[in-house]
Design an enzyme around this catalytic site. Structure first.
Site, PDB file in Angstrom:
ATOM      1  N   SER A  66      14.206  -1.325  -3.293  1.00  0.00           N
ATOM      2  CA  SER A  66      15.640  -1.224  -3.464  1.00  0.00           C
ATOM      3  C   SER A  66      16.102  -1.444  -4.809  1.00  0.00           C
ATOM      4  O   SER A  66      15.612  -2.126  -5.435  1.00  0.00           O
ATOM      5  CB  SER A  66      16.203  -2.130  -2.481  1.00  0.00           C
ATOM      6  OG  SER A  66      15.728  -1.810  -1.318  1.00  0.00           O
TER       7      SER A  66
HETATM    8  N1  SAH Z   1      12.548  -4.792   1.101  1.00  0.00           N
HETATM    9  C1  SAH Z   1      11.412  -4.294   0.241  1.00  0.00           C
HETATM   10  C2  SAH Z   1      11.757  -2.756   0.382  1.00  0.00           C
HETATM   11  C3  SAH Z   1      11.859  -1.899   1.677  1.00  0.00           C
HETATM   12  S1  SAH Z   1      11.658  -0.212   1.639  1.00  0.00           S
HETATM   13  C4  SAH Z   1      11.031  -4.721  -1.214  1.00  0.00           C
HETATM   14  O1  SAH Z   1      11.959  -5.653  -1.531  1.00  0.00           O
HETATM   15  O2  SAH Z   1      10.295  -4.091  -1.769  1.00  0.00           O
HETATM   16  C5  SAH Z   1      11.362  -0.510   3.508  1.00  0.00           C
HETATM   17  C6  SAH Z   1      10.109  -1.018   4.369  1.00  0.00           C
HETATM   18  O3  SAH Z   1      10.533  -0.764   5.499  1.00  0.00           O
HETATM   19  C7  SAH Z   1       8.690  -0.084   3.814  1.00  0.00           C
HETATM   20  O4  SAH Z   1       8.009  -0.778   3.288  1.00  0.00           O
HETATM   21  C8  SAH Z   1       8.567   0.519   5.202  1.00  0.00           C
HETATM   22  O5  SAH Z   1       7.181   0.706   5.381  1.00  0.00           O
HETATM   23  C9  SAH Z   1       8.957  -0.731   5.887  1.00  0.00           C
HETATM   24  N2  SAH Z   1       9.204  -0.360   7.720  1.00  0.00           N
HETATM   25  C10 SAH Z   1       9.583   0.627   8.056  1.00  0.00           C
HETATM   26  N3  SAH Z   1       9.793   0.610   9.391  1.00  0.00           N
HETATM   27  C11 SAH Z   1       9.423  -0.625   9.659  1.00  0.00           C
HETATM   28  C12 SAH Z   1       9.277  -1.271  11.014  1.00  0.00           C
HETATM   29  N4  SAH Z   1       9.343  -0.900  12.156  1.00  0.00           N
HETATM   30  N5  SAH Z   1       8.665  -2.563  11.045  1.00  0.00           N
HETATM   31  C13 SAH Z   1       8.451  -3.105   9.762  1.00  0.00           C
HETATM   32  N6  SAH Z   1       8.551  -2.567   8.533  1.00  0.00           N
HETATM   33  C14 SAH Z   1       9.023  -1.275   8.513  1.00  0.00           C
END
Ligand code: SAH
Length: 220
Positions: A66
């Site tokens: 993000s």
């Molecule tokens: N917080 C992260 C960025 C998140 S991007 C950072 O600081 O880098 C969103 C993330 O959510 C992605 O890695 C994606 O794979 C994950 N994601 C999507 N659906 C999910 C789920 N049901 N359970 C766990 N992770 C999930």
């Protein structure tokens, strides 16, 4: 020389000053956390030069880290303070989890769940290199189900957009005085960041702003 530690420190301070003047960073602890955590260390080498561009960056498997202002805004909404038990859904690079624990001055614990094993391993490498694994616990799985064995959580941070409403399991696992921050896709292509608060167990929802996140994987 260009990408020296000094360079990163300098550009990071500029971003933090901007975010303060825009009123996005409001509190001392969020300012401290953004200054403390090296975003460059969570990026693959070819993206490090962009570490303090305040924009989301594509990491791998179509996922993104993000933008800095979004990380700051979500942490402010969570009202982090020392001693809390936090659940993050969507570990990605591990950056936001590190910001959360620093915003609690490392006193507390962050449980973070990542769907893709490759990303969870990448995050573990990043967090381990910086000495965070004692206070940040990384799990592989479907975070929309939460982590019932460690519930309840004082705070829940979701960094992928849920469909229509927060997953019921997450609302259930939020403590009776808890705060959850979650992007919700309210209709196709329209996402709104919500703060969901429990007061004496009573749930209320507050819409904050339009956002753009990757989708949360969840069962129908
Ligand atoms: N917080 C992260 C960025 C998140 S991007 C950072 O600081 O880098 C969103 C993330 O959510 C992605 O890695 C994606 O794979 C994950 N994601 C999507 N659906 C999910 C789920 N049901 N359970 C766990 N992770 C999930």
């Amino acid at each position: 020389m260009y990408l020296s530690k000094d360079y990163f420190e300098r550009v990071k301070k500029i971003v933090v000053e901007e975010l303060k003047s825009e009123g996005i960073i409001k509190s001392k602890n969020v300012e401290y956390a953004i200054l403390k955590v090296p975003r460059e260390e969570f990026l693959p080498p070819h993206l490090r030069i962009y570490a303090y561009e305040d924009t989301p960056l594509k990491i791998m498997l179509g996922q993104t880290i993000s933008a800095i202002h979004m990380v700051a805004m979500m942490c402010e909404l969570l009202e982090l303070k020392p001693g809390l038990k936090v659940l993050e859904v969507g570990t990605g690079t591990g950056y936001h989890a590190a910001i959360c624990i620093e915003a609690m001055y490392r006193r507390g614990v962050v449980y973070t769940v990542e769907y893709f094993p490759e990303l969870a391993i990448y995050a573990i490498q990043n967090l381990s290199k910086l000495g965070y694994l004692d206070v940040i616990k990384v799990f592989i799985g479907d975070g929309s189900k939460g982590l019932p064995q460690y519930a309840p959580f004082d705070r829940i941070l979701v960094t992928a957009a849920a469909w229509k409403d927060a997953p019921k399991a997450l609302i259930k696992q939020l403590s009776t005085e808890g705060i959850m921050v979650i992007p919700i896709e309210v209709k196709p292509g329209v996402q709104v960041l919500y703060r969901i608060t429990k007061k004496n167990g009573e749930v209320s929802r507050e819409a904050i702003t339009y956002v753009s996140f990757v989708k949360l994987r969840q069962e129908e």
